[in-house]
Design an enzyme around this catalytic site. Sequence first.
Site, mmCIF file in Angstrom:
data_model
loop_
_atom_site.group_PDB
_atom_site.id
_atom_site.type_symbol
_atom_site.label_atom_id
_atom_site.label_comp_id
_atom_site.label_asym_id
_atom_site.label_seq_id
_atom_site.Cartn_x
_atom_site.Cartn_y
_atom_site.Cartn_z
ATOM 1 N N GLU A 145 1.202 2.009 -2.714
ATOM 2 C CA GLU A 145 1.718 3.363 -2.016
ATOM 3 C C GLU A 145 0.603 4.532 -2.547
ATOM 4 O O GLU A 145 0.370 5.429 -1.595
ATOM 5 C CB GLU A 145 2.935 3.470 -2.500
ATOM 6 N N CYS B 261 13.156 5.809 -0.805
ATOM 7 C CA CYS B 261 13.288 4.684 -1.878
ATOM 8 C C CYS B 261 13.321 5.066 -3.320
ATOM 9 O O CYS B 261 13.857 5.655 -3.930
ATOM 10 C CB CYS B 261 12.101 3.665 -1.356
ATOM 11 N N GLU C 189 13.327 2.589 4.823
ATOM 12 C CA GLU C 189 11.817 3.126 4.669
ATOM 13 C C GLU C 189 10.952 2.295 5.569
ATOM 14 O O GLU C 189 11.146 1.146 5.558
ATOM 15 C CB GLU C 189 11.536 2.755 3.067
ATOM 16 N N ASN D 25 12.470 -0.112 0.341
ATOM 17 C CA ASN D 25 11.990 -1.373 0.574
ATOM 18 C C ASN D 25 11.601 -1.662 -0.948
ATOM 19 O O ASN D 25 10.778 -1.400 -1.480
ATOM 20 C CB ASN D 25 10.497 -1.249 1.337
ATOM 21 N N LYS E 256 7.774 11.469 1.240
ATOM 22 C CA LYS E 256 8.055 10.964 -0.007
ATOM 23 C C LYS E 256 7.297 11.649 -1.264
ATOM 24 O O LYS E 256 6.142 11.532 -1.083
ATOM 25 C CB LYS E 256 7.939 9.566 -0.149
ATOM 26 N N ASN F 83 4.097 9.175 3.423
ATOM 27 C CA ASN F 83 5.453 8.222 3.737
ATOM 28 C C ASN F 83 6.548 8.969 4.180
ATOM 29 O O ASN F 83 7.008 9.679 3.241
ATOM 30 C CB ASN F 83 5.623 7.255 2.417
HETATM 31 N N1 CDT Z 1 9.333 1.447 -1.863
HETATM 32 C C1 CDT Z 1 9.549 1.768 -3.145
HETATM 33 O O1 CDT Z 1 9.568 2.941 -3.444
HETATM 34 N N2 CDT Z 1 9.799 0.717 -3.875
HETATM 35 C C2 CDT Z 1 10.081 1.118 -5.446
HETATM 36 C C3 CDT Z 1 9.578 -0.093 -6.144
HETATM 37 C C4 CDT Z 1 8.222 -0.231 -6.073
HETATM 38 S S1 CDT Z 1 7.536 -1.369 -7.190
HETATM 39 C C5 CDT Z 1 5.974 -0.813 -7.567
HETATM 40 C C6 CDT Z 1 11.354 1.177 -5.621
HETATM 41 O O2 CDT Z 1 11.626 2.187 -6.516
HETATM 42 O O3 CDT Z 1 12.405 0.539 -5.239
#
Ligand code: CDT
Length: 328
Positions: free
Chosen positions: A151, A182, A47, A207, A132, A115
């Site tokens: 985000e 993600c 990502e 990420n 996303k 995203n």
């Molecule tokens: N980038 C992403 O979606 N990360 C989320 C954790 C975010 S913590 C607020 C994940 O589900 O891995």
Amino acid sequence: MSKFITVAAAQLGPIQKSEGREIAVGRMIPLLERAYHRGAQVVVFPELALTTSFPRWYHEDLDEADGWFETALPSPATASLFEAIHRFDLTVYLGYAEIAYEPDNAGVTRKRRFNTSAIIAPTGEMILKYRKVHLPGHAEYAPARKVQHLEKRYFEVGNLGFPVVRAPVGKDVSVNMGMMICNDRRWPEAWRVLGLQQVELVMLGYNTPSLNMENRGFEAHHLRVFHSQLSIQAGCYQNACFAVAVAKAGTEDGHEMFGHSIIVNPQGEIMAQATSWDDELIVADCNLDMCKLGRSTIFNFALHRRVEAYARITNQVGSEAPPAWPTR
Ligand code: CDT
């Protein structure tokens, strides 16, 4: 004849805030070259692969964040990446932040931010785009958090659904491909929508911070990794598909993200796993015929799904308390 493809997860180590796209692209091209030499036809990057994970940085004025976004692909900064994709004859998943000028729900054309991930053909053409859907985090600066996750500030909820496309990969094989980004991997609904389109290969970049700030930063590290892998392994098993799930890992400007990129088969087994928090390539041979077993037996959707019992899945968003017993 079995349908084999060779897929690669191209995990990236950290990209610091001060490092531009040329640094990221300069590290991605050798990974593509290594993937080619190891016989891969498909390569998945993380990502937001072209920049640091910028939603940890607050900009009051959204336009000030535009430097993190792509308005066109390829661009001068990414042209060499697209040339390498062509040179090595690869199908590539690329995660990036997208600015698009397009109509919103009210029909007003305006600047919109998503995203996004794309599947890019060896010709450089975009085969499929995904935006996303499950955006984690918050929209306003949160002083109590050690790490921001903005985000919900920088991106709109994706408006393309979860599409699947059948496209050629390598010489003789076509593959049903879909994408997630993600946090989507934690939502069984996302997997099932892909499964209902007979997805064979889910490409997924992430990420994920090592600290769970929703829980004041506490959650054992092994559980952070376990929950990620549990979700991906269950998604593959329950939808009879392969997944290539790829991290941006390591410490970006003092903020740690876990790696553990994996390739998973339709039995839910991990076929390959990254062991570093740096740039790393892992590769697996996938027999796509493995998707047939689950799809024609325990997860034969046409035979066994009971949509009349699932109304809450699409009619209701939050959970509701059940009636208390005794009810009279
Ligand atoms: N980038 C992403 O979606 N990360 C989320 C954790 C975010 S913590 C607020 C994940 O589900 O891995």
